[in-house]
Structure formats: structure tokens, C-alpha cells
Scaffold this motif. Structure first.
Motif, PDB file in Angstrom:
ATOM      1  N   GLY A  13       0.777  -1.230   0.000  1.00 41.75           N
ATOM      2  CA  GLY A  13       0.000   0.000   0.000  1.00 41.75           C
ATOM      3  C   GLY A  13       0.805   1.275   0.000  1.00 41.75           C
ATOM      4  N   THR A  14       2.100   1.201  -0.324  1.00 43.19           N
ATOM      5  CA  THR A  14       2.932   2.402  -0.272  1.00 43.19           C
ATOM      6  C   THR A  14       3.256   2.979  -1.643  1.00 43.19           C
ATOM      7  N   SER A  15       2.738   2.370  -2.708  1.00 43.03           N
ATOM      8  CA  SER A  15       2.972   2.895  -4.052  1.00 43.03           C
ATOM      9  C   SER A  15       1.866   2.407  -4.981  1.00 43.03           C
ATOM     10  N   GLY A  16       1.760   3.038  -6.145  1.00 43.14           N
ATOM     11  CA  GLY A  16       0.850   2.581  -7.182  1.00 43.14           C
ATOM     12  C   GLY A  16      -0.592   2.517  -6.739  1.00 43.14           C
ATOM     13  N   MET A  17      -1.279   1.457  -7.164  1.00 42.45           N
ATOM     14  CA  MET A  17      -2.705   1.306  -6.880  1.00 42.45           C
ATOM     15  C   MET A  17      -2.981   1.126  -5.393  1.00 42.45           C
ATOM     16  N   GLY A  18      -2.068   0.485  -4.683  1.00 43.12           N
ATOM     17  CA  GLY A  18      -2.252   0.316  -3.247  1.00 43.12           C
ATOM     18  C   GLY A  18      -2.235   1.633  -2.510  1.00 43.12           C
ATOM     19  N   LEU A  19      -1.311   2.501  -2.880  1.00 40.88           N
ATOM     20  CA  LEU A  19      -1.231   3.821  -2.250  1.00 40.88           C
ATOM     21  C   LEU A  19      -2.470   4.646  -2.574  1.00 40.88           C
ATOM     22  N   SER A  20      -2.906   4.600  -3.817  1.00 40.85           N
ATOM     23  CA  SER A  20      -4.101   5.351  -4.213  1.00 40.85           C
ATOM     24  C   SER A  20      -5.320   4.903  -3.412  1.00 40.85           C
ATOM     25  N   ALA A  21      -5.476   3.593  -3.277  1.00 41.65           N
ATOM     26  CA  ALA A  21      -6.606   3.068  -2.508  1.00 41.65           C
ATOM     27  C   ALA A  21      -6.503   3.452  -1.039  1.00 41.65           C
ATOM     28  N   ARG A  28     -11.953   8.947   3.631  1.00 40.40           N
ATOM     29  CA  ARG A  28     -13.301   8.632   4.113  1.00 40.40           C
ATOM     30  C   ARG A  28     -13.315   8.185   5.565  1.00 40.40           C
ATOM     31  N   GLY A  29     -12.204   8.363   6.256  1.00 44.83           N
ATOM     32  CA  GLY A  29     -12.203   8.155   7.693  1.00 44.83           C
ATOM     33  C   GLY A  29     -11.639   6.862   8.198  1.00 44.83           C
ATOM     34  N   ALA A  30     -11.109   6.016   7.323  1.00 47.21           N
ATOM     35  CA  ALA A  30     -10.566   4.732   7.764  1.00 47.21           C
ATOM     36  C   ALA A  30      -9.196   4.917   8.400  1.00 47.21           C
ATOM     37  N   SER A  31      -8.900   4.070   9.369  1.00 47.14           N
ATOM     38  CA  SER A  31      -7.550   3.947   9.896  1.00 47.14           C
ATOM     39  C   SER A  31      -6.830   2.857   9.114  1.00 47.14           C
ATOM     40  N   LEU A  32      -5.512   2.982   8.993  1.00 43.76           N
ATOM     41  CA  LEU A  32      -4.785   2.106   8.085  1.00 43.76           C
ATOM     42  C   LEU A  32      -3.490   1.590   8.687  1.00 43.76           C
ATOM     43  N   VAL A  33      -3.165   0.352   8.315  1.00 41.79           N
ATOM     44  CA  VAL A  33      -1.813  -0.164   8.466  1.00 41.79           C
ATOM     45  C   VAL A  33      -1.344  -0.486   7.054  1.00 41.79           C
ATOM     46  N   VAL A  34      -0.320   0.218   6.613  1.00 38.80           N
ATOM     47  CA  VAL A  34       0.128   0.143   5.228  1.00 38.80           C
ATOM     48  C   VAL A  34       1.506  -0.494   5.188  1.00 38.80           C
ATOM     49  N   VAL A  35       1.636  -1.529   4.371  1.00 38.94           N
ATOM     50  CA  VAL A  35       2.883  -2.289   4.289  1.00 38.94           C
ATOM     51  C   VAL A  35       3.505  -2.102   2.911  1.00 38.94           C
ATOM     52  N   GLY A  36       4.793  -1.792   2.882  1.00 36.10           N
ATOM     53  CA  GLY A  36       5.528  -1.663   1.627  1.00 36.10           C
ATOM     54  C   GLY A  36       6.848  -2.382   1.698  1.00 36.10           C
ATOM     55  N   ARG A  37       7.393  -2.665   0.521  1.00 34.46           N
ATOM     56  CA  ARG A  37       8.612  -3.481   0.479  1.00 34.46           C
ATOM     57  C   ARG A  37       9.891  -2.662   0.583  1.00 34.46           C
ATOM     58  N   ASP A  38       9.895  -1.432   0.012  1.00 37.36           N
ATOM     59  CA  ASP A  38      11.149  -0.688  -0.017  1.00 37.36           C
ATOM     60  C   ASP A  38      11.094   0.548   0.871  1.00 37.36           C
ATOM     61  N   GLU A  39      12.247   0.934   1.314  1.00 37.58           N
ATOM     62  CA  GLU A  39      12.378   2.008   2.296  1.00 37.58           C
ATOM     63  C   GLU A  39      11.872   3.340   1.755  1.00 37.58           C
ATOM     64  N   GLU A  40      12.157   3.630   0.494  1.00 42.89           N
ATOM     65  CA  GLU A  40      11.789   4.924  -0.084  1.00 42.89           C
ATOM     66  C   GLU A  40      10.270   5.107  -0.126  1.00 42.89           C
ATOM     67  N   SER A  41       9.547   4.094  -0.596  1.00 44.76           N
ATOM     68  CA  SER A  41       8.089   4.218  -0.680  1.00 44.76           C
ATOM     69  C   SER A  41       7.462   4.277   0.708  1.00 44.76           C
ATOM     70  N   CYS A  42       8.058   3.576   1.670  1.00 44.95           N
ATOM     71  CA  CYS A  42       7.538   3.627   3.038  1.00 44.95           C
ATOM     72  C   CYS A  42       7.725   5.017   3.645  1.00 44.95           C
ATOM     73  N   ALA A  43       8.855   5.641   3.371  1.00 44.67           N
ATOM     74  CA  ALA A  43       9.089   6.993   3.864  1.00 44.67           C
ATOM     75  C   ALA A  43       8.101   7.969   3.244  1.00 44.67           C
ATOM     76  N   GLN A  57       7.611  -1.474   6.871  1.00 44.17           N
ATOM     77  CA  GLN A  57       8.408  -1.991   5.768  1.00 44.17           C
ATOM     78  C   GLN A  57       8.571  -3.493   5.954  1.00 44.17           C
ATOM     79  N   GLY A  58       8.255  -4.247   4.908  1.00 41.70           N
ATOM     80  CA  GLY A  58       8.371  -5.686   5.016  1.00 41.70           C
ATOM     81  C   GLY A  58       8.069  -6.381   3.712  1.00 41.70           C
ATOM     82  N   ASP A  59       8.488  -7.626   3.618  1.00 41.90           N
ATOM     83  CA  ASP A  59       8.305  -8.450   2.424  1.00 41.90           C
ATOM     84  C   ASP A  59       7.037  -9.287   2.593  1.00 41.90           C
ATOM     85  N   ALA A  60       6.103  -9.167   1.660  1.00 41.72           N
ATOM     86  CA  ALA A  60       4.833  -9.888   1.770  1.00 41.72           C
ATOM     87  C   ALA A  60       4.990 -11.395   1.646  1.00 41.72           C
ATOM     88  N   THR A  61       6.126 -11.867   1.117  1.00 40.98           N
ATOM     89  CA  THR A  61       6.344 -13.312   1.024  1.00 40.98           C
ATOM     90  C   THR A  61       6.862 -13.906   2.320  1.00 40.98           C
TER      91      THR A  61
END
Length: 261
Positions: A13-21, A28-43, A57-61
């Protein structure tokens, strides 16, 4: 749609379609936990979300990553409403391609990136819902290539297999857990301008092809924001009677021939 008092985990959720969503949910008021693979997108995501999200920051696999995300959601927000699994990737650099050229490493790595990661996140969140005896929703990211191949420009057969398998997997668990009011659905986008699609999005012949393969809105590549309304629909607590469905957000890809020069 009102997302007040909800919390969603977005894997990828830190780049592309995941970030947009994620941004659409936040608006709309949701709280989020967003996971990304690379340091730059997480920052970048950390700056975007402020106090409305936890960025990890973490690997989904790696199964430990979704465990960390669940713990963060419980600790920070006290609940988990749903999961949107976007994380995945191309296996071209590992050897994915047409079957006669496909390497075993390419096959295994592509399925790990795009299918094993989905199994890990879905299993962990399902276990949370069962443990808490609560309803919830899961939305998995497929691809139009799982059902509608394009052989000239997109002959990555392990990727197609993985995305097709996500549909079967999601429908199967949707059926099994429906009596628990746990919903599972799939989005199947076509060619979008995202970091993963950089190869295609910068290839003039593919962009020209996409104008007729994706003829909606003048014929173009998808923008990340084009999936937002579909994401909100499936993740909304009000969509309590929708499960086991696959929605192609594809600009007409799956019903169009596409013309080559």
C-alpha cells in the motif's frame, strides 16, 4: 460510503494502486496499516498519512510481515475491518516468460511473489476474524491476464497462472467462510501506469496497442485512481451481501480485440 471506526491492512500500500486506494480510504475516515517493500516508498507513505496510518516496511512473502501488521493494527486501532492485498510483482527478471523459455526459478519466484504472499496474508487475517468471532472483508489483487491473455506483449505464463490461481483461491475461501460473514473478492485490473508496469508503459508499441485494447475514456493506460471506487465498494462494511466476485477494472480490455500496427 462511511468508513468511520474501521481499520484496514494494505499489503503493498505504499505505491501505485495500493497507495491510491489507501489515500481514498483515509479520506473517508478509515484507519490504516500500510505495508511496503522498499524504504523509499515507506518513507513517502509515512509523510502522506501522518497519524492516520501505521507504515511498516516488510516483504509480503515473509509470513512475519503480515503478523507484524496485524499486531500493529490491534495495538494502535484496536480492530481490523479488512485486508486489501495488492503486493505482487513481475517475475521476468527471474525467468518468467513464454512456457518454452520459462525457468523453474522464474516459475517458483513468480508464484511466491503473487500467490504465496496472498495465501499468507489471507490466512493470517482469516485467523484474526475467527479468533475474534467477527465478520470482515478481504480484497485480493488479481489481473486481467488471469482470464484474458494478450500473447504478443504479455507472455509471462507464470504470472498469468498466479493471477488465475488467486481467483480460484479467493472464490474457494469465500465459499468456505461465508457462513462466518467473512467476505472475499478479487479485483482484476488491466494495464495501469504503476511502478511494476514501467516496461510496458514506456514501450510505444504497447501503449499504442492499449489504446484499442482499453478503449474506454479515449483509449489509455489506467491511472491508479481508477480502481478506487471498486476498492471502496468491496471493502465497505455496507457491502455485506457481496462475496466471491471478480471485478475487472480494465477499460474494456477483456471485451476488446486490440489492434496491432
Amino acid at each position: 460510503m462511511d468508513f468511520k471506526d474501521t481499520c484496514y491492512i494494505l499489503m503493498g500500500g505504499t505505491s501505485g494502486m495500493g497507495l491510491s486506494a489507501a489515500l481514498a480510504l483515509k479520506k473517508r475516515g478509515a484507519s490504516l496499516v500500510v505495508v511496503g517493500r522498499d524504504e523509499e516508498s515507506c518513507a513517502f507513505a509515512t509523510n502522506k498519512f501522518g497519524n492516520d496510518a501505521v507504515v511498516i516496511q516488510g516483504d509480503a512473502t515473509n509470513g512475519a510481515t503480515i503478523d507484524r501488521a496485524i499486531d500493529a493494527a490491534k495495538d494502535r486501532f484496536g480492530t481490523i475491518t479488512g485486508l486489501f492485498h495488492v503486493a505482487g510483482g513481475s517475475g521476468r527478471k527471474f525467468g518468467d516468460g513464454p512456457l518454452h523459455e520459462l525457468s523453474l526459478e522464474g516459475w517458483n519466484k513468480t508464484l511466491e511473489l503473487n500467490l504465496a504472499s496472498v495465501m499468507l496474508s489471507n490466512k493470517a487475517v482469516i485467523n484474526y476474524f475467527l479468533e475474534k468471532k467477527t465478520h470482515g472483508t478481504i480484497l485480493n489483487m488479481g489481473s486481467v491476464l488471469g482470464q484474458s491473455p494478450s500473447p504478443k506483449h504479455f507472455a509471462t505464463h507464470a504470472y498469468a497462472a498466479a493471477k488465475s490461481a488467486i481467483i480460484g483461491f479467493s472464490k474457494s475461501i469465500a465459499s468456505y467462510y461465508a457462513e462466518k460473514n467473512i467476505r472475499v473478492n478479487v479485483l482484476a485490473p488491466s494495464l495501469f501506469e504503476t511502478p511494476m508496469a514501467k516496461r510496458a508503459a514506456t514501450d510505444e508499441s504497447i501503449v499504442t496497442f492499449a489504446k484499442t485494447k482499453q478503449p474506454l475514456d479515449g483509449g489509455r493506460l489506467g491511472n491508479s485512481e481508477d480502481i478506487n471506487e471498486a476498492v471502496l465498494l468491496f471493502l465497505s462494511p455496507n457491502s455485506k451481501f457481496i462475496t466471491g466476485q471478480v471485478l475487472a477494472v480494465d477499460g474494456g480490455w477483456s471485451i476488446s480485440d486490440g489492434q496491432y500496427r
